[in-house]
Design a protein around this motif. Structure first.
Motif, PDB file in Angstrom:
ATOM      1  N   MET A   1       0.851  -1.191   0.000  1.00 48.25           N
ATOM      2  CA  MET A   1       0.000   0.000   0.000  1.00 48.25           C
ATOM      3  C   MET A   1       0.886   1.240   0.000  1.00 48.25           C
ATOM      4  SD  MET A   1      -2.900   1.111   2.804  1.00 48.25           S
ATOM      5  CE  MET A   1      -3.886  -0.353   2.606  1.00 48.25           C
ATOM      6  N   THR A   2       0.633   2.119  -0.939  1.00 50.08           N
ATOM      7  CA  THR A   2       1.461   3.326  -0.995  1.00 50.08           C
ATOM      8  C   THR A   2       0.980   4.308   0.079  1.00 50.08           C
ATOM      9  OG1 THR A   2      -0.041   4.425  -2.518  1.00 50.08           O
ATOM     10  CG2 THR A   2       1.704   3.100  -3.509  1.00 50.08           C
ATOM     11  N   PRO A   3       1.870   5.194   0.501  1.00 47.72           N
ATOM     12  CA  PRO A   3       1.448   6.204   1.479  1.00 47.72           C
ATOM     13  C   PRO A   3       0.252   7.018   0.986  1.00 47.72           C
ATOM     14  CG  PRO A   3       3.835   6.159   1.300  1.00 47.72           C
ATOM     15  CD  PRO A   3       3.324   5.231   0.237  1.00 47.72           C
ATOM     16  N   LEU A   6      -2.851   4.997   1.588  1.00 45.26           N
ATOM     17  CA  LEU A   6      -3.113   4.962   3.033  1.00 45.26           C
ATOM     18  C   LEU A   6      -3.769   6.263   3.493  1.00 45.26           C
ATOM     19  CD1 LEU A   6      -2.814   3.655   5.869  1.00 45.26           C
ATOM     20  CD2 LEU A   6      -0.519   4.642   5.987  1.00 45.26           C
ATOM     21  N   GLU A   7      -3.206   7.396   3.035  1.00 50.44           N
ATOM     22  CA  GLU A   7      -3.755   8.680   3.454  1.00 50.44           C
ATOM     23  C   GLU A   7      -5.173   8.898   2.930  1.00 50.44           C
ATOM     24  OE1 GLU A   7      -0.651  11.561   2.567  1.00 50.44           O
ATOM     25  OE2 GLU A   7       0.571  10.452   4.024  1.00 50.44           O
ATOM     26  N   LEU A  10      -7.542   6.747   4.996  1.00 47.76           N
ATOM     27  CA  LEU A  10      -7.783   7.299   6.331  1.00 47.76           C
ATOM     28  C   LEU A  10      -8.704   8.519   6.249  1.00 47.76           C
ATOM     29  CD1 LEU A  10      -4.207   6.923   7.847  1.00 47.76           C
ATOM     30  CD2 LEU A  10      -6.278   5.807   8.686  1.00 47.76           C
ATOM     31  N   GLN A  74     -11.321  -5.163  -0.988  1.00 50.52           N
ATOM     32  CA  GLN A  74     -11.414  -5.002   0.465  1.00 50.52           C
ATOM     33  C   GLN A  74     -12.306  -3.817   0.815  1.00 50.52           C
ATOM     34  OE1 GLN A  74      -7.624  -4.547   2.355  1.00 50.52           O
ATOM     35  NE2 GLN A  74      -8.422  -5.078   4.383  1.00 50.52           N
ATOM     36  N   PHE A  76     -13.966  -1.047   3.255  1.00 52.42           N
ATOM     37  CA  PHE A  76     -13.762  -0.244   4.464  1.00 52.42           C
ATOM     38  C   PHE A  76     -15.018   0.597   4.673  1.00 52.42           C
ATOM     39  CE2 PHE A  76      -9.550  -1.246   2.941  1.00 52.42           C
ATOM     40  CZ  PHE A  76      -8.823  -1.492   4.086  1.00 52.42           C
TER      41      PHE A  76
ATOM     42  N   LEU B   6      -4.889   0.932  10.418  1.00 51.37           N
ATOM     43  CA  LEU B   6      -4.323   1.895   9.467  1.00 51.37           C
ATOM     44  C   LEU B   6      -3.926   3.198  10.167  1.00 51.37           C
ATOM     45  CD1 LEU B   6      -6.732   1.336   6.440  1.00 51.37           C
ATOM     46  CD2 LEU B   6      -4.459   0.356   6.815  1.00 51.37           C
ATOM     47  N   GLY B   7      -4.752   3.647  11.121  1.00 47.95           N
ATOM     48  CA  GLY B   7      -4.433   4.868  11.870  1.00 47.95           C
ATOM     49  C   GLY B   7      -3.151   4.698  12.682  1.00 47.95           C
ATOM     50  N   GLN B  10      -0.203   4.787  10.416  1.00 45.36           N
ATOM     51  CA  GLN B  10       0.078   6.176  10.038  1.00 45.36           C
ATOM     52  C   GLN B  10       0.833   6.902  11.157  1.00 45.36           C
ATOM     53  OE1 GLN B  10       0.441   7.508   7.436  1.00 45.36           O
ATOM     54  NE2 GLN B  10      -0.922   9.173   6.882  1.00 45.36           N
ATOM     55  N   ARG B  13       4.416   5.871  11.141  1.00 45.28           N
ATOM     56  CA  ARG B  13       5.148   6.525  10.049  1.00 45.28           C
ATOM     57  C   ARG B  13       5.471   7.967  10.421  1.00 45.28           C
ATOM     58  NH1 ARG B  13       2.527   7.254   5.714  1.00 45.28           N
ATOM     59  NH2 ARG B  13       4.304   7.162   4.303  1.00 45.28           N
ATOM     60  N   LEU B  21       2.006  -4.070   6.415  1.00 48.87           N
ATOM     61  CA  LEU B  21       0.592  -4.372   6.628  1.00 48.87           C
ATOM     62  C   LEU B  21       0.339  -5.804   6.159  1.00 48.87           C
ATOM     63  CD1 LEU B  21      -2.363  -3.367   7.200  1.00 48.87           C
ATOM     64  CD2 LEU B  21      -2.460  -2.734   4.774  1.00 48.87           C
ATOM     65  N   GLY B  36     -10.222  -9.761   5.137  1.00 49.73           N
ATOM     66  CA  GLY B  36     -10.160  -8.314   5.334  1.00 49.73           C
ATOM     67  C   GLY B  36      -9.514  -7.927   6.664  1.00 49.73           C
ATOM     68  N   GLU B 101       2.753  -6.661   2.901  1.00 55.49           N
ATOM     69  CA  GLU B 101       3.378  -5.645   2.057  1.00 55.49           C
ATOM     70  C   GLU B 101       3.937  -4.523   2.939  1.00 55.49           C
ATOM     71  OE1 GLU B 101       0.316  -3.432  -0.146  1.00 55.49           O
ATOM     72  OE2 GLU B 101      -1.071  -4.019   1.438  1.00 55.49           O
ATOM     73  N   ALA B 102       4.951  -3.867   2.416  1.00 53.44           N
ATOM     74  CA  ALA B 102       5.508  -2.721   3.138  1.00 53.44           C
ATOM     75  C   ALA B 102       4.644  -1.492   2.885  1.00 53.44           C
ATOM     76  CB  ALA B 102       6.928  -2.460   2.659  1.00 53.44           C
ATOM     77  N   ILE B 103       4.608  -0.600   3.855  1.00 54.72           N
ATOM     78  CA  ILE B 103       4.047   0.740   3.606  1.00 54.72           C
ATOM     79  C   ILE B 103       5.212   1.707   3.793  1.00 54.72           C
ATOM     80  CG2 ILE B 103       2.325   2.444   4.225  1.00 54.72           C
ATOM     81  CD1 ILE B 103       0.489   0.308   5.029  1.00 54.72           C
ATOM     82  N   PRO B 104       5.828   2.086   2.703  1.00 56.22           N
ATOM     83  CA  PRO B 104       7.089   2.826   2.819  1.00 56.22           C
ATOM     84  C   PRO B 104       6.896   4.210   3.455  1.00 56.22           C
ATOM     85  CG  PRO B 104       6.322   2.772   0.532  1.00 56.22           C
ATOM     86  CD  PRO B 104       5.399   1.896   1.312  1.00 56.22           C
TER      87      PRO B 104
END
Lengths: 231, 104
Positions: A1-3, A6-7, A10, A74, A76, B6-7, B10, B13, B21, B36, B101-104
């Protein structure tokens, strides 16, 4: 998941918008759909449209294979909601339990001494009359409405509004005798047996609960049972 | 208790921590957490959420830490009759697929 994804995800959650993240597992390309509109990521094949819509409707994430690849859809969705009418002692136990179970809870009670910040820290409180409050909150199929006041002046307007909504769970606290009078009043107000049968009364599973916390457990248990029963 | 995976990722990060994740993307038979469900992992090993009843989180975290360090995203399968190199399985007899997976 790219930032960025994600943003965006959220932000959608914060705005209580339903979001769907579609990943193509072969290359981890990700498309985010908020309120039915694509916000980031590549266009999806039209064959996925119905799957995405169904996933949101059923609140069920799913993996599927198409000629275009292997996908994970997925969901949300915004949280389930609970409207508690009556900022009484049982509400003080029910509210944190429901929050733990993932519900966004609102407490409705025009009596400010009951619906006081000190009794319900950090909980949205509405001091309007319950019918007006319910009109504004607009319960949907992911909302539960529970009345706890024992006072027909407050409970009945809330129940009337709830019966006109798609709320998945409607319950009213009170003894069998209280409930029988409530059923009679609703009949007199023009509701038929099928409509009135949507109200779980007395509220909660019959656990022999005594204390406010135990009664809250019985209501929480019944709400969960109704939510998870196949419809 | 926070379920806000997810929060929490964040906020990690924002503190300058790298994160991964893990998401349950498929289940067969009895499985503790539905499709999920998510587990967030920080580079220091902190966790939020879950992908099972605690049966496979250890193995998922190990993989996640490699992925945070630059290994590619990976689809892991856990089950009772698993022929892969995994030592871990699900006591309940089900099978789950977990995407990490990574969340860079």
């Amino acid at each position: 998941m790219t930032p960025a994804v994600l943003e965006a995800l959220l932000a959608a959650q914060k705005a209580h918008r339903p979001a769907v993240l579609v990943r193509r597992l072969d290359d981890n390309e990700q498309t985010l759909i908020v309120d039915g509109e694509r916000t980031t990521g590549p266009l999806l094949p039209p064959s996925l449209d119905t799957v995405v819509q169904g996933a949101v409707r059923n609140d069920k994430s799913t993996k599927l294979e198409t000629p275009d690849g292997s996908w994970f859809v997925q969901v949300f969705n915004p949280p389930l909601r609970l409207v508690v009418v009556g900022a009484v002692h049982i509400a003080q136990a029910l509210v944190p339990m429901a929050q733990l179970a993932g519900y966004a809870v609102t407490v409705v009670d025009p009596r400010r001494a009951f619906a006081a910040e000190a009794r319900f820290p950090d909980v949205p409180l509405v001091h309007d009359w319950p019918d007006e409050a319910l009109d504004a909150l607009a319960p949907d199929a992911r909302t539960a409405v529970v009345t706890l006041t024992h006072d027909p002046k407050l409970d009945d307007p809330a129940l009337t509004r709830a019966l006109h909504s798609q709320a998945f769970y409607i319950a009213a606290l009170g003894s069998k005798k209280t409930h029988a009078s409530r059923v009679q009043r609703l009949h007199d107000a023009g509701f038929d047996d099928t409509q009135i049968a949507r109200i779980h009364g007395p509220a909660g599973l019959n656990l022999g609960a005594v204390s406010p916390a135990e009664i809250a457990i019985s209501v929480m248990a019944q709400m969960t049972q109704v939510l998870r029963s196949p419809r | 208790m926070s379920d806000d995976v997810l929060g929490t990722i964040q906020s990690w990060r924002a503190e300058g921590k790298r994160a991964a994740l893990a998401t349950v993307i498929n289940t067969w038979g009895s499985s503790p957490r539905p499709v999920g469900s998510q587990l967030g992992i920080a580079e220091d090993g902190a966790m939020v959420g879950s992908v099972s009843g605690g049966c496979i989180e250890g193995a998922v975290v190990t993989e996640a830490l490699d992925i945070i360090e630059g290994a590619p995203a990976k689809l892991l399968t856990f089950g009772v009759s698993n022929e892969q190199a995994w030592d871990v399985g699900l006591a309940c007899g089900g099978t789950v697929e977990v995407y990490v997976e990574a969340i860079p």
